[in-house]
Design a protein around this motif. Structure first.
Motif, PDB file in Angstrom:
ATOM      1  N   SER A 262      16.926  36.189  -1.892  1.00  9.94           N
ATOM      2  CA  SER A 262      15.691  35.613  -2.468  1.00  9.94           C
ATOM      3  C   SER A 262      14.859  36.742  -3.036  1.00  9.94           C
ATOM      4  O   SER A 262      14.684  37.772  -2.391  1.00  9.94           O
ATOM      5  CB  SER A 262      14.868  34.916  -1.388  1.00  9.94           C
ATOM      6  OG  SER A 262      15.491  33.749  -0.953  1.00  9.94           O
ATOM      7  N   LEU A 263      14.354  36.527  -4.230  1.00 10.26           N
ATOM      8  CA  LEU A 263      13.474  37.547  -4.798  1.00 10.26           C
ATOM      9  C   LEU A 263      12.346  36.893  -5.581  1.00 10.26           C
ATOM     10  O   LEU A 263      12.439  35.714  -5.937  1.00 10.26           O
ATOM     11  CB  LEU A 263      14.251  38.521  -5.689  1.00 10.26           C
ATOM     12  CG  LEU A 263      14.776  38.008  -7.025  1.00 10.26           C
ATOM     13  CD1 LEU A 263      14.897  39.167  -8.000  1.00 10.26           C
ATOM     14  CD2 LEU A 263      16.110  37.327  -6.852  1.00 10.26           C
TER      15      LEU A 263
ATOM     16  N   VAL B 167       9.038  43.484  -9.011  1.00  7.95           N
ATOM     17  CA  VAL B 167      10.102  42.745  -8.331  1.00  7.95           C
ATOM     18  C   VAL B 167       9.893  42.893  -6.824  1.00  7.95           C
ATOM     19  O   VAL B 167       9.653  44.008  -6.346  1.00  7.95           O
ATOM     20  CB  VAL B 167      11.497  43.327  -8.695  1.00  7.95           C
ATOM     21  CG1 VAL B 167      12.593  42.553  -7.983  1.00  7.95           C
ATOM     22  CG2 VAL B 167      11.702  43.314 -10.200  1.00  7.95           C
ATOM     23  N   GLN B 168       9.949  41.795  -6.110  1.00  4.26           N
ATOM     24  CA  GLN B 168       9.880  41.874  -4.635  1.00  4.26           C
ATOM     25  C   GLN B 168      11.127  41.238  -4.059  1.00  4.26           C
ATOM     26  O   GLN B 168      11.460  40.100  -4.411  1.00  4.26           O
ATOM     27  CB  GLN B 168       8.669  41.124  -4.096  1.00  4.26           C
ATOM     28  CG  GLN B 168       7.326  41.749  -4.493  1.00  4.26           C
ATOM     29  CD  GLN B 168       6.390  40.704  -5.054  1.00  4.26           C
ATOM     30  OE1 GLN B 168       6.195  39.652  -4.450  1.00  4.26           O
ATOM     31  NE2 GLN B 168       5.823  40.960  -6.207  1.00  4.26           N
ATOM     32  N   TYR B 169      11.808  41.960  -3.186  1.00  7.32           N
ATOM     33  CA  TYR B 169      12.985  41.406  -2.514  1.00  7.32           C
ATOM     34  C   TYR B 169      12.501  40.711  -1.252  1.00  7.32           C
ATOM     35  O   TYR B 169      11.883  41.323  -0.399  1.00  7.32           O
ATOM     36  CB  TYR B 169      13.974  42.520  -2.178  1.00  7.32           C
ATOM     37  CG  TYR B 169      14.324  43.360  -3.377  1.00  7.32           C
ATOM     38  CD1 TYR B 169      13.914  44.685  -3.477  1.00  7.32           C
ATOM     39  CD2 TYR B 169      15.035  42.809  -4.439  1.00  7.32           C
ATOM     40  CE1 TYR B 169      14.208  45.437  -4.594  1.00  7.32           C
ATOM     41  CE2 TYR B 169      15.331  43.558  -5.567  1.00  7.32           C
ATOM     42  CZ  TYR B 169      14.913  44.872  -5.650  1.00  7.32           C
ATOM     43  OH  TYR B 169      15.194  45.609  -6.758  1.00  7.32           O
ATOM     44  N   LEU B 170      12.809  39.443  -1.137  1.00  2.00           N
ATOM     45  CA  LEU B 170      12.275  38.661  -0.016  1.00  2.00           C
ATOM     46  C   LEU B 170      13.215  38.643   1.179  1.00  2.00           C
ATOM     47  O   LEU B 170      12.860  38.124   2.238  1.00  2.00           O
ATOM     48  CB  LEU B 170      11.959  37.217  -0.470  1.00  2.00           C
ATOM     49  CG  LEU B 170      10.965  37.161  -1.643  1.00  2.00           C
ATOM     50  CD1 LEU B 170      10.715  35.721  -2.070  1.00  2.00           C
ATOM     51  CD2 LEU B 170       9.640  37.814  -1.267  1.00  2.00           C
ATOM     52  N   ASN B 171      14.410  39.182   1.012  1.00  2.00           N
ATOM     53  CA  ASN B 171      15.289  39.390   2.165  1.00  2.00           C
ATOM     54  C   ASN B 171      16.237  40.563   1.863  1.00  2.00           C
ATOM     55  O   ASN B 171      16.290  41.059   0.729  1.00  2.00           O
ATOM     56  CB  ASN B 171      16.046  38.107   2.557  1.00  2.00           C
ATOM     57  CG  ASN B 171      16.859  37.526   1.425  1.00  2.00           C
ATOM     58  OD1 ASN B 171      17.197  38.203   0.441  1.00  2.00           O
ATOM     59  ND2 ASN B 171      17.217  36.259   1.555  1.00  2.00           N
ATOM     60  N   GLU B 172      16.961  40.974   2.907  1.00  2.00           N
ATOM     61  CA  GLU B 172      17.811  42.163   2.776  1.00  2.00           C
ATOM     62  C   GLU B 172      18.959  41.942   1.813  1.00  2.00           C
ATOM     63  O   GLU B 172      19.384  42.873   1.113  1.00  2.00           O
ATOM     64  CB  GLU B 172      18.348  42.598   4.147  1.00  2.00           C
ATOM     65  CG  GLU B 172      17.376  43.467   4.920  1.00  2.00           C
ATOM     66  CD  GLU B 172      16.858  44.654   4.126  1.00  2.00           C
ATOM     67  OE1 GLU B 172      17.676  45.411   3.557  1.00  2.00           O
ATOM     68  OE2 GLU B 172      15.632  44.795   4.034  1.00  2.00           O
TER      69      GLU B 172
ATOM     70  N   SER C 284      18.877  46.026  -5.859  1.00  4.99           N
ATOM     71  CA  SER C 284      18.036  47.226  -5.962  1.00  4.99           C
ATOM     72  C   SER C 284      18.561  48.184  -7.032  1.00  4.99           C
ATOM     73  O   SER C 284      17.844  49.018  -7.553  1.00  4.99           O
ATOM     74  CB  SER C 284      17.893  47.919  -4.614  1.00  4.99           C
ATOM     75  OG  SER C 284      19.164  48.199  -4.091  1.00  4.99           O
ATOM     76  N   GLY C 285      19.816  48.049  -7.365  1.00  3.75           N
ATOM     77  CA  GLY C 285      20.361  48.922  -8.414  1.00  3.75           C
ATOM     78  C   GLY C 285      20.185  48.365  -9.812  1.00  3.75           C
ATOM     79  O   GLY C 285      20.560  48.989 -10.806  1.00  3.75           O
ATOM     80  N   THR C 286      19.605  47.169  -9.914  1.00  2.00           N
ATOM     81  CA  THR C 286      19.471  46.507 -11.224  1.00  2.00           C
ATOM     82  C   THR C 286      18.049  46.699 -11.734  1.00  2.00           C
ATOM     83  O   THR C 286      17.100  46.312 -11.065  1.00  2.00           O
ATOM     84  CB  THR C 286      19.763  44.996 -11.079  1.00  2.00           C
ATOM     85  OG1 THR C 286      21.010  44.841 -10.413  1.00  2.00           O
ATOM     86  CG2 THR C 286      19.816  44.314 -12.433  1.00  2.00           C
ATOM     87  N   ALA C 287      17.914  47.302 -12.902  1.00  2.00           N
ATOM     88  CA  ALA C 287      16.577  47.533 -13.472  1.00  2.00           C
ATOM     89  C   ALA C 287      16.077  46.256 -14.130  1.00  2.00           C
ATOM     90  O   ALA C 287      16.679  45.762 -15.089  1.00  2.00           O
ATOM     91  CB  ALA C 287      16.641  48.660 -14.492  1.00  2.00           C
ATOM     92  N   LEU C 288      15.001  45.693 -13.580  1.00  5.96           N
ATOM     93  CA  LEU C 288      14.483  44.436 -14.118  1.00  5.96           C
ATOM     94  C   LEU C 288      13.102  44.604 -14.749  1.00  5.96           C
ATOM     95  O   LEU C 288      12.705  43.818 -15.612  1.00  5.96           O
ATOM     96  CB  LEU C 288      14.392  43.383 -12.996  1.00  5.96           C
ATOM     97  CG  LEU C 288      15.723  43.001 -12.339  1.00  5.96           C
ATOM     98  CD1 LEU C 288      15.482  42.111 -11.120  1.00  5.96           C
ATOM     99  CD2 LEU C 288      16.639  42.287 -13.324  1.00  5.96           C
ATOM    100  N   ILE C 289      12.368  45.616 -14.301  1.00  8.11           N
ATOM    101  CA  ILE C 289      10.984  45.770 -14.787  1.00  8.11           C
ATOM    102  C   ILE C 289      10.998  46.141 -16.276  1.00  8.11           C
ATOM    103  O   ILE C 289      11.763  47.014 -16.701  1.00  8.11           O
ATOM    104  CB  ILE C 289      10.231  46.815 -13.946  1.00  8.11           C
ATOM    105  CG1 ILE C 289      10.055  46.244 -12.527  1.00  8.11           C
ATOM    106  CG2 ILE C 289       8.888  47.177 -14.564  1.00  8.11           C
ATOM    107  CD1 ILE C 289       9.412  47.177 -11.551  1.00  8.11           C
TER     108      ILE C 289
END
Lengths: 242, 188
Positions: free
Chosen positions: A88-89, A102-107, A114-119
């Protein structure tokens, strides 16, 4: 015969008008959410002179930047869009339709994305990237359910936010058309402020909270904690009674 | 035991919140929730709406903390809570009336069951008072007997002269006393 003081004593002894103990945390969580929203919109609204100066600086930076890599995005109003599968993000989308946070809502989300550039990407591109990353990590095997949700009902009267609705549709369409090998269904979920409040209290994504609430209303054999550990696909199956 | 608001403490908490210290929200809640809830109940007559009104009160306080003048904090809280309740009642009046006797309708609407009191009220004094008193009388009794407010303070909240409020309170207590004794005789 009872005197006036005896009657008054009965009132003082009564606990009927004592708020229930859990209400404190619920209210404080709701207040914290309102404060966050207020601070978010305060950041977005600038005094007029500040906006003019910032716009000028932005224009200068764009003109004098090298290799076109420096851009200044001045967000107007931000919208948070949630994507849930089991990872979930939350993606913050500014008024220009660009991802600013971007906020990661679970592990699971953190480890996959985390390796994907979205910003800096558009909401459409970011959605496509997310789907492809989830697919590569195997989360879209076997008829996955993807929930994309955002706040569309705002204020006390839960007025519909058309811009939020359009963004939601755009991202759902991008998810459906993403080039992935996985087989999945995209579900759009419109959220109200109460859903966000429940999500903040339970530290879950709002769409997940919404579907769990729906299940618990109809079926009391589950606990909240049991359902919170399940994927969106499993929750949807339970919600539909299959 | 009635909770008597420590006025200076409330002002202290509100001043801290105005200065950005969110940790003061918790003790503010502890000091003020019960009397504010009781006030809300006198307007809404049900726990569900009272909870909503209480929640809205604290949200409004935080949103408008810049307007707090540094004194008379508990009066300010009471005014906010009262206005929220009045707005709630006004908006309820505009809604379509539903037949609450129809079980199917009520179940479909997922309404919370109000039913008997949620918490201990062994004497049943609150329920009895609500039955026999008018809304204004009930409010005056709760504000004095439960919240411990003086009649002058109550007059500012409910309107009218302090002497009138005192008279209405004494009248209400007489009615409650009669009804309570009658009930004890009937049950005994």
């Amino acid at each position: 015969m009872k005197g006036d003081r005896d009657i008054e004593k009965l009132f003082r002894q009564s606990e009927e008008l004592t708020p229930r103990a859990e209400l404190k945390q619920e209210i404080l969580a709701r207040v914290a959410l309102e404060v966050q929203k207020k601070e978010g919109s305060a950041r977005a609204v600038r005094p007029r002179r500040f906006r003019t100066v910032t716009a000028l600086l932005a224009a200068l930076l764009i003109v004098f930047s090298f290799a076109g890599t420096i851009t200044v995005v001045q967000g107007a109003s931000e919208q948070t869009v949630y994507i849930d599968v089991n990872p979930s993000l939350a993606l913050n989308v500014n008024g220009f339709g660009k991802i600013t946070d971007v906020q990661y809502l679970n592990e699971d989300a953190r480890s996959v994305l985390s390796g994907t550039a979205l910003i800096g990407l558009s909401a459409k591109e970011a959605t496509e990237h997310v789907i492809v990353a989830l697919d590569s990590a195997g989360y879209l095997d076997g008829e996955a359910e993807i929930y994309i949700s955002t706040l569309t009902q705002k204020g006390k009267k839960e007025k519909k936010d058309k811009k939020a609705e359009r963004l939601l549709k755009k991202m759902c369409k991008a998810a459906e058309q993403a080039k992935s090998k996985g087989r999945y269904t995209v579900n759009a979920a419109e959220l109200s402020e109460r859903d966000l409040q429940a999500a903040a209290e339970n530290k879950l994504s709002p769409a997940k909270c919404q579907i769990i609430a729906e299940i618990l209303e109809k079926d009391d054999q589950y606990t909240f904690a049991e359902l919170a550990a399940l994927s969106m696909k499993e929750l949807k199956r339970i919600a539909k009674g299959k | 035991m009635a909770q008597f608001i420590e006025r200076t403490k409330v002002d202290e908490y509100l001043t801290r919140i105005r200065q950005g210290d969110r940790s003061a929200l918790s003790p503010l809640y502890e000091a003020t929730a019960k009397p504010l809830y009781a006030l809300c109940y006198t307007y809404t007559s049900n726990h569900h709406d009272s909870e909503d009104a209480l929640s809205e009160t604290y949200i409004t306080v935080v949103k408008n903390i810049g307007k707090y003048r540094g004194e008379s904090g508990f009066n300010w809280l009471y005014t906010i809570a009262k206005n929220i309740c009045l707005n709630m009642l006004r908006s309820k009046q505009k809604r379509v009336l539903v037949d609450f006797q129809d079980e199917e309708t009520v179940n479909t609407m997922h309404l919370p069951a109000e039913g008997p009191p949620r918490l201990e009220d062994e004497s049943g004094i609150i329920a009895l008072s609500k039955q026999i008193l008018g809304q204004r009388e009930f409010r005056i009794v709760i504000l004095h007997a439960v919240n411990g407010l003086k009649f002058g303070q109550i007059a500012k909240i409910v309107g009218g002269l302090e002497s009138t409020v005192r008279w209405q309170y004494n009248n209400a207590i007489k009615k409650i006393k009669k009804a309570y004794e009658r009930r004890e005789r009937d049950e005994g």
